[in-house]
Design a protein around this motif. Sequence first.
Motif, PDB file in Angstrom:
ATOM      1  N   PHE A   1       0.838  -1.206   0.000  1.00 51.20           N
ATOM      2  CA  PHE A   1       0.000   0.000   0.000  1.00 51.20           C
ATOM      3  C   PHE A   1       0.869   1.251   0.000  1.00 51.20           C
ATOM      4  N   TRP A   2       1.867   1.287   0.885  1.00 52.37           N
ATOM      5  CA  TRP A   2       2.711   2.476   1.001  1.00 52.37           C
ATOM      6  C   TRP A   2       3.656   2.618  -0.186  1.00 52.37           C
ATOM      7  N   LYS A   3       4.051   1.530  -0.785  1.00 52.24           N
ATOM      8  CA  LYS A   3       4.841   1.630  -2.024  1.00 52.24           C
ATOM      9  C   LYS A   3       4.068   2.422  -3.078  1.00 52.24           C
ATOM     10  N   LYS A   4       2.774   2.123  -3.203  1.00 47.92           N
ATOM     11  CA  LYS A   4       1.935   2.819  -4.188  1.00 47.92           C
ATOM     12  C   LYS A   4       1.737   4.281  -3.805  1.00 47.92           C
ATOM     13  N   ILE A   5       1.574   4.539  -2.512  1.00 45.01           N
ATOM     14  CA  ILE A   5       1.411   5.929  -2.059  1.00 45.01           C
ATOM     15  C   ILE A   5       2.652   6.743  -2.419  1.00 45.01           C
ATOM     16  N   TYR A   6       3.836   6.150  -2.271  1.00 42.49           N
ATOM     17  CA  TYR A   6       5.083   6.865  -2.519  1.00 42.49           C
ATOM     18  C   TYR A   6       5.463   6.925  -4.001  1.00 42.49           C
ATOM     19  N   SER A   7       5.020   5.952  -4.797  1.00 39.24           N
ATOM     20  CA  SER A   7       5.545   5.860  -6.165  1.00 39.24           C
ATOM     21  C   SER A   7       4.497   5.945  -7.278  1.00 39.24           C
ATOM     22  N   GLU A   8       3.202   5.858  -6.944  1.00 37.97           N
ATOM     23  CA  GLU A   8       2.167   5.869  -7.989  1.00 37.97           C
ATOM     24  C   GLU A   8       1.215   7.061  -7.893  1.00 37.97           C
ATOM     25  N   TYR A   9       0.803   7.416  -6.677  1.00 37.53           N
ATOM     26  CA  TYR A   9      -0.211   8.454  -6.504  1.00 37.53           C
ATOM     27  C   TYR A   9       0.420   9.747  -6.009  1.00 37.53           C
ATOM     28  N   SER A  10       0.140  10.841  -6.712  1.00 40.16           N
ATOM     29  CA  SER A  10       0.677  12.142  -6.317  1.00 40.16           C
ATOM     30  C   SER A  10      -0.280  12.813  -5.332  1.00 40.16           C
ATOM     31  N   THR A  11       0.072  14.029  -4.924  1.00 35.99           N
ATOM     32  CA  THR A  11      -0.778  14.770  -3.994  1.00 35.99           C
ATOM     33  C   THR A  11      -2.063  15.257  -4.665  1.00 35.99           C
ATOM     34  N   LYS A  12      -2.224  14.961  -5.953  1.00 33.77           N
ATOM     35  CA  LYS A  12      -3.475  15.258  -6.654  1.00 33.77           C
ATOM     36  C   LYS A  12      -4.476  14.112  -6.511  1.00 33.77           C
ATOM     37  N   HIS A  13      -4.049  13.071  -5.801  1.00 33.20           N
ATOM     38  CA  HIS A  13      -4.904  11.899  -5.614  1.00 33.20           C
ATOM     39  C   HIS A  13      -5.021  11.555  -4.127  1.00 33.20           C
ATOM     40  N   ALA A  14      -6.171  11.004  -3.775  1.00 32.98           N
ATOM     41  CA  ALA A  14      -6.379  10.499  -2.416  1.00 32.98           C
ATOM     42  C   ALA A  14      -6.941   9.087  -2.519  1.00 32.98           C
ATOM     43  N   VAL A  15      -6.361   8.180  -1.760  1.00 31.46           N
ATOM     44  CA  VAL A  15      -6.787   6.780  -1.778  1.00 31.46           C
ATOM     45  C   VAL A  15      -7.734   6.540  -0.609  1.00 31.46           C
ATOM     46  N   VAL A  16      -8.974   6.188  -0.924  1.00 25.06           N
ATOM     47  CA  VAL A  16      -9.976   5.911   0.106  1.00 25.06           C
ATOM     48  C   VAL A  16      -9.913   4.415   0.403  1.00 25.06           C
TER      49      VAL A  16
END
Length: 397
Positions: free
Chosen positions: A80-95
């Motif tokens: 999960f955190w790998k994706k937060i750091y490498s896939e989703y920018s601050t323009k995205h929020a993962v619910v």
Amino acid sequence: TVSHAFKRFFSCVLNIPKKNSFRIESGQLLESIRILIVSFVFLTVSWFPGNLCASIPHEVHTLSKYHFTAPLGLQSKVEFWKKIYSEYSTKHAVVHDIKNLDIVYEVVYLGEKRLSRKARERKLGKVKKKYRNILRKIAKTKNKSSLKGEDKRVFKLVKNNFYKASRHIRAQLGQKDRFREGVERSGLYLAEIKKILKEYGLPEELSVLPHVESSFQIGAYSSAGAAGIWQFTRSTGRLFMRVGYDVDERRDPILATYGAAKLLKRNFESVRSWPLAITAYNHGLQGMRRAQKKFGNDFVKVVAKYKSRTFGFASQNFYAEFLAAIHVIKNQNKYFPNLVIKKPINITSFSLPEYIGIRTAMKYFDMSRDEIAAANPSLRRPVLNGEKRIPKGFHFQ
């Protein structure tokens, strides 16, 4: 035992009659085969400890070396955190579900224009309310096969405990752009940080922690009052460095690294477990000692079962974030093409023999006020404005 299983197995086989009547006691033979298979798996794990390094209860932890891998039961958090750091920018929020990070309801696009925190929370609040209502609707539906559309998708995603899940919805802002900026900034200090960690006999991988804490932002301040790239609170910072109205060494990346090295070393020497010692950096040493007293060094069990008012989402995920950051840093060119990493800064320091004012320092060292502030981030505004003097013994840079 393994030898007993072998004896039982071969006695069954060797006692087969020479004629064509196979009268082996099948139950006894199957039981022997089962024991042999289990024994083989156990021996395989023992011969190849690297495969399950972090999950074996009796693994060896030393101050200077440890194989930082995700223990069984923590992989979903790390992914999960790998994706937060490498896939989703601050323009995205993962619910997502706050307990089971495999459950991701939606990735919300927040738009090109950066939203204020209040506006962002308002937008995400609507999304969370939508899934909260769906989950409660599913919980009340007796005939689950009648579910359709989004209700059916969420039903298959969550599987059970729907009402409980409705109270565990959280949104996590992506960090890809911030992480990339942190990688580029880290070049200024990383060599010196690794040198200091080595000086204290600590694993080099700990140099990744500022990525988790602050993305290597010198001026980072948290809502809890933590400051600098290592995010020391005032109370913890005062144990290892000078924190006052004139000088705040938490803001200096190098001076704060000495403090972080001392704290991490103290944590490890107390709990003798790197997952616990690193989590103690976030949660506090006493809390981790209480957790260790209940669950030993089984870190996955600590995360899942340790109950404390302050052991919330941040502390439960801190070690997983650290492991994810290690992975991203090791593969930084893959995740962040065309990096422009800043070159290390050359620092010369001078210990002041007396108290001096900012104007005296500007004249003596031939530096502007802004240059002094940039080179000495631990000097606070009252000093830079001339209200207070630079203290005696300060290492002027």
